[in-house]
Design a protein around this motif. Structure first.
Motif, PDB file in Angstrom:
ATOM      1  N   TYR A   9     -14.020   1.858   4.804  1.00 37.79           N
ATOM      2  CA  TYR A   9     -12.959   2.495   5.055  1.00 37.79           C
ATOM      3  C   TYR A   9     -12.142   3.070   4.198  1.00 37.79           C
ATOM      4  O   TYR A   9     -12.122   4.022   3.651  1.00 37.79           O
ATOM      5  CB  TYR A   9     -11.792   1.879   5.855  1.00 37.79           C
ATOM      6  N   SER A 236      -2.040   1.284  -2.530  1.00 36.59           N
ATOM      7  CA  SER A 236      -2.430   1.507  -1.304  1.00 36.59           C
ATOM      8  C   SER A 236      -2.879  -0.140  -1.193  1.00 36.59           C
ATOM      9  O   SER A 236      -2.370  -1.000  -0.507  1.00 36.59           O
ATOM     10  CB  SER A 236      -2.609   2.110  -0.200  1.00 36.59           C
ATOM     11  N   PHE A 237      -3.652   0.361  -1.345  1.00 41.78           N
ATOM     12  CA  PHE A 237      -4.701  -1.397  -1.679  1.00 41.78           C
ATOM     13  C   PHE A 237      -4.732  -2.714  -2.065  1.00 41.78           C
ATOM     14  O   PHE A 237      -4.674  -3.415  -1.521  1.00 41.78           O
ATOM     15  CB  PHE A 237      -6.686  -0.987  -1.719  1.00 41.78           C
ATOM     16  N   PRO A 243      -0.184   5.172   2.824  1.00 43.85           N
ATOM     17  CA  PRO A 243      -1.160   5.897   1.395  1.00 43.85           C
ATOM     18  C   PRO A 243      -0.668   7.116   0.804  1.00 43.85           C
ATOM     19  O   PRO A 243      -0.362   7.305  -0.195  1.00 43.85           O
ATOM     20  CB  PRO A 243      -2.218   6.357   1.985  1.00 43.85           C
TER      21      PRO A 243
ATOM     22  N   GLU B 141       3.289 -11.036   3.590  1.00 43.45           N
ATOM     23  CA  GLU B 141       4.889  -9.346   3.485  1.00 43.45           C
ATOM     24  C   GLU B 141       5.953  -9.247   4.432  1.00 43.45           C
ATOM     25  O   GLU B 141       5.115  -9.519   4.956  1.00 43.45           O
ATOM     26  CB  GLU B 141       3.715  -8.294   2.410  1.00 43.45           C
ATOM     27  N   HIS B 143       6.484  -6.067   4.715  1.00 54.38           N
ATOM     28  CA  HIS B 143       6.285  -4.977   4.633  1.00 54.38           C
ATOM     29  C   HIS B 143       6.922  -4.157   6.134  1.00 54.38           C
ATOM     30  O   HIS B 143       6.539  -3.126   6.647  1.00 54.38           O
ATOM     31  CB  HIS B 143       4.919  -4.172   4.160  1.00 54.38           C
ATOM     32  N   GLU B 239       0.016  -3.125  13.970  1.00 52.75           N
ATOM     33  CA  GLU B 239       1.291  -2.113  13.139  1.00 52.75           C
ATOM     34  C   GLU B 239       2.231  -3.572  13.597  1.00 52.75           C
ATOM     35  O   GLU B 239       2.545  -4.516  14.853  1.00 52.75           O
ATOM     36  CB  GLU B 239       2.412  -1.364  13.854  1.00 52.75           C
ATOM     37  N   ASP B 244       3.288   3.634  15.953  1.00 57.53           N
ATOM     38  CA  ASP B 244       3.383   5.072  15.526  1.00 57.53           C
ATOM     39  C   ASP B 244       3.633   5.016  13.995  1.00 57.53           C
ATOM     40  O   ASP B 244       4.781   5.605  13.639  1.00 57.53           O
ATOM     41  CB  ASP B 244       4.021   5.590  16.853  1.00 57.53           C
ATOM     42  N   GLN B 245       2.655   4.921  13.478  1.00 59.31           N
ATOM     43  CA  GLN B 245       3.062   4.213  12.263  1.00 59.31           C
ATOM     44  C   GLN B 245       1.590   4.726  11.284  1.00 59.31           C
ATOM     45  O   GLN B 245       0.776   3.978  12.155  1.00 59.31           O
ATOM     46  CB  GLN B 245       3.891   2.897  11.701  1.00 59.31           C
ATOM     47  N   GLU B 246       1.642   4.741   9.939  1.00 55.71           N
ATOM     48  CA  GLU B 246       0.686   4.798   9.048  1.00 55.71           C
ATOM     49  C   GLU B 246       0.182   3.042   9.075  1.00 55.71           C
ATOM     50  O   GLU B 246       1.395   3.273   7.931  1.00 55.71           O
ATOM     51  CB  GLU B 246       0.558   6.150   8.731  1.00 55.71           C
ATOM     52  N   PRO B 247      -0.337   3.031   9.055  1.00 62.08           N
ATOM     53  CA  PRO B 247      -0.900   2.030   8.527  1.00 62.08           C
ATOM     54  C   PRO B 247      -1.370   1.535   6.887  1.00 62.08           C
ATOM     55  O   PRO B 247      -1.648   3.194   6.111  1.00 62.08           O
ATOM     56  CB  PRO B 247      -1.983   1.129   8.993  1.00 62.08           C
ATOM     57  N   ASP B 248      -0.693   0.534   5.900  1.00 61.95           N
ATOM     58  CA  ASP B 248      -1.781   1.297   4.873  1.00 61.95           C
ATOM     59  C   ASP B 248      -2.336   0.366   4.507  1.00 61.95           C
ATOM     60  O   ASP B 248      -3.118  -0.235   4.819  1.00 61.95           O
ATOM     61  CB  ASP B 248       0.134   0.896   3.818  1.00 61.95           C
ATOM     62  N   ALA B 249      -3.081   0.507   3.366  1.00 67.23           N
ATOM     63  CA  ALA B 249      -5.166   0.065   3.094  1.00 67.23           C
ATOM     64  C   ALA B 249      -4.754  -1.706   3.047  1.00 67.23           C
ATOM     65  O   ALA B 249      -6.456  -2.366   3.454  1.00 67.23           O
ATOM     66  CB  ALA B 249      -4.788   0.997   1.652  1.00 67.23           C
ATOM     67  N   ALA B 250      -3.149  -2.198   2.424  1.00 73.20           N
ATOM     68  CA  ALA B 250      -3.762  -3.556   1.833  1.00 73.20           C
ATOM     69  C   ALA B 250      -3.421  -4.173   3.643  1.00 73.20           C
ATOM     70  O   ALA B 250      -4.454  -5.440   3.717  1.00 73.20           O
ATOM     71  CB  ALA B 250      -2.587  -4.408   1.260  1.00 73.20           C
ATOM     72  N   MET B 252      -4.684  -3.355   6.719  1.00 78.74           N
ATOM     73  CA  MET B 252      -6.205  -3.051   6.844  1.00 78.74           C
ATOM     74  C   MET B 252      -7.230  -3.601   6.563  1.00 78.74           C
ATOM     75  O   MET B 252      -7.769  -4.629   7.407  1.00 78.74           O
ATOM     76  CB  MET B 252      -6.761  -1.514   6.509  1.00 78.74           C
ATOM     77  N   ARG B 253      -7.292  -4.229   4.987  1.00 81.51           N
ATOM     78  CA  ARG B 253      -8.184  -5.212   4.969  1.00 81.51           C
ATOM     79  C   ARG B 253      -7.175  -6.606   5.030  1.00 81.51           C
ATOM     80  O   ARG B 253      -8.409  -6.720   5.604  1.00 81.51           O
ATOM     81  CB  ARG B 253      -7.468  -5.299   3.142  1.00 81.51           C
TER      82      ARG B 253
END
Lengths: 274, 325
Positions: A9, A236-237, A243, B141, B143, B239, B244-250, B252-253
């Motif tokens: 991704y 972001s990562f 992002p 975190e 967040h 989330e 309804d929020q945009e996830p951050d890349a970290a 997701m990882r």
């Protein structure tokens, strides 16, 4: 720390981010010179109205979004010509119409998931299909951009003079309008309206403070736009920042730094001269 | 001469256009009026905030009540806000039932600004033992802080455990008895029937999930705290508690890594939230996706096709079992 390239991704995010940043910077340079810097906002909101129309009318919302974008873009062109000195109002009028239509029609859409997915594209959740779509889009837009480079350059600065010296202004404007509309409608769905509308303006504003020619404005915009996108994704990562917002803020930082640099450089030359 | 005529024609056309636009807007305004119809006469008029509460009121009230749902079906309640038309409905109602525990951030504004002095206000979750939103687990975190802006410190999705659903229905029954003492027996009877159904559902969940205690489920947003708490599961939310929020890349990882580590086979998404993020994660971690409903907003089609609390809860159980199988 895991490698940013390990995850598919993130590979897609970096690739799509890079291509769209490049595209949007090129389109943005022309738009800013035509005094239509907020066109990204206006078109992405209009595309939302198209999505709602598609969901209500039972046809593919992506096609609805593109169609609405094209209509909105031509409406901006049309209104702009009627308004003369106040041409920037055309964008505001179409923007308001787009928001209004999307707002009213969203009330009739049954499932909010369908609707929201078009409103909030996310750069870290891009499908394989969208990746392919963006690659094709990038090839088409960049190719036409370089093919029409001279004409666009002329039109950006003085439309009337361009027409007198034989540039087919109407045709070039129409092609460019369609390209912009299609790019915005795809990009808004893929990476989100925030990134598109910001990267269309902020990098160009930064570039204009240091660049000495039209060409170098384009190059600087592209550099700022691409580096902000990649930088935002990396942050972001590794740091867990959102992002979209991060990318936009980095481009604003670029703008500020370049302005300070220009001011400092200006002060130095003045000092030398005295 | 010709010019004059075309000008006249133009003028007439413009006038017609303006008039028809005005008529259209007026027509829209009239068509939109919503409220308790004639069939509500003689019944207890109840306005319910969100779907679970609406369903519970119907189950307990039966034919004696007329219920309207404030958040329209198919709408994500976290992002909804009442309009002036919704306030009008409240002015003619006898009772306003909301879930509470921070689910409806707007409920307090409504109850304070409504002028209807006879309106009985019921917080369905008031007897439920609330779970605190845990900040430490699965979130190294902090967040998810910003996600809780209108939620406060408690997880509001109480109805997702059958035990709590029963408690909410009891609260609603007590309120209905007070509002309409004449039909107290009917409410009592309806409640008993629904309550037995809750016990049955609870037994089904317990029997089916007992072999999987301590297992993890990955969900779109952390709505399943009560369900997991009741049956010994752990939830990992893409989330935080609000959707309804945009996830951050970290994040997701993190989830992809956890899904691989725990051998998770299925990522759950919600019908009212775009499955894009869930699908991306599932692709990456090599799992499937399936719908799991937090019940906070069924679509009108779902309601029309006869889905309600118990059937959706059973569908959810089947989805969870498939993920473990």
């Amino acid at each position: 720390m895991p490698s940013i390239f390990y995850y598919a991704y993130m590979q897609r995010a970096l690739l799509v981010g890079f291509l769209l940043a490049l595209l949007v910077a090129c389109l943005g340079t022309v738009m800013v010179h035509k005094r239509l810097s907020l066109i990204g906002d206006a078109l992405s909101h209009s595309s939302l109205a198209g999505v709602a129309l598609g969901l209500l009318g039972g046809f593919n919302p992506v096609i609805g979004a593109m169609a609405a974008c094209v209509v909105a873009a031509f409406a901006i062109e049309g209104i702009r010509k009627k308004l003369g000195n106040h041409s920037e109002l055309a964008v505001a009028i179409v923007l308001s119409t787009g928001i209004g239509l999307a707002g009213v029609m969203s009330g009739f859409v049954k499932s909010s998931a369908d609707f929201n997915s078009f409103l909030f594209g996310s750069i870290v959740a891009i499908s394989k299909f969208e990746t392919r779509l963006v690659i094709v889009l990038a090839v088409v837009v960049l190719f036409s951009f370089f093919l029409l480079y001279k004409e666009l350059f002329y039109i950006s600065f003085d439309e009337q003079a361009a027409a007198i010296s034989g540039v087919p202004v109407g045709l070039v404007n129409a092609i460019f309008t369609i390209l912009t509309a299609v790019t915005v409608s795809i990009a808004a769905r893929t990476v989100g309206a925030l990134i598109v509308s910001s990267l269309m303006v902020v990098p160009v504003a930064g570039a204009m403070s240091v660049a000495r020619s039209y060409k170098s404005t384009i190059v600087w915009s592209a550099v700022i736009s691409v580096s902000s996108t990649i930088g935002g994704l990396v942050l972001s990562f590794y740091c867990g920042l959102k992002p979209g917002g991060t990318i936009v803020l980095i481009s604003v930082l670029w703008f500020l730094l370049l302005h300070i640099w220009k001011w400092a450089a200006g002060a130095k030359t003045i000092g030398k001269g005295a | 001469m010709l010019q004059k005529r075309t000008r006249k024609l133009k003028k007439r056309l413009a006038r017609m256009l303006v008039l028809s636009m005005m008529a259209g807007i007026a027509g829209l305004g009239m068509g939109c009026r919503r409220g308790f119809g004639k069939e509500a006469q003689g019944k207890v008029k109840v306005v319910a905030s969100i779907y679970p509460v609406y369903d519970f009121v119907q189950k307990v009230g039966g034919d004696q009540v007329a219920v309207l749902m404030l958040v329209p079906s198919g709408t994500e309640p976290h992002t909804w806000e009442p309009s002036s038309r919704d306030m009008l409905v409240l002015e003619e109602a006898d009772m306003f039932v909301y879930n509470g525990a921070g689910m409806e951030a707007w409920a307090e504004d409504i109850t304070q600004s409504v002028q209807n002095k006879d309106l009985m206000i019921v917080e369905a979750s008031c007897e439920v033992e609330l779970l605190k939103i845990d900040h430490d687990e699965d979130h190294e975190e902090d967040h998810d802080e910003e996600g809780h802006h209108h939620h406060g410190e408690f997880d509001p999705h109480v109805w997702l455990s059958p035990e709590n659903a029963k408690i909410e229905m009891r609260t609603i029954m007590e309120a209905l008895k007070k509002a309409d003492p004449e039909h107290a027996e009917i409410y009592e009877k309806n409640f008993q029937a629904a309550s037995q159904e809750c016990d049955k559902l609870d037994a089904e969940y317990r029997a089916a999930l007992s072999p999987y205690e301590g297992k993890h489920i990955v969900v779109a947003h952390e709505a399943y705290g009560y369900l997991c708490h009741a049956y010994g599961l752990e939830q990992i939310g893409i989330e935080g508690v609000s959707a309804d929020q945009e996830p951050d890349a970290a994040r997701m990882r993190e989830i992809i890594d956890m899904a691989k580590e725990y051998g998770i086979k299925c990522i759950f998404f919600e019908e009212l939230v775009d499955p894009k993020v869930a699908k991306t994660i599932a692709d990456e971690a090599g799992c499937q996706t399936a719908a799991l409903s937090p019940l906070d907003g069924l679509t009108q089609e779902d309601i029309d096709s006869g889905r309600e609390y118990f059937s959706v809860m059973r569908d959810n159980l089947n989805s969870i079992l498939k993920a473990f199988a």
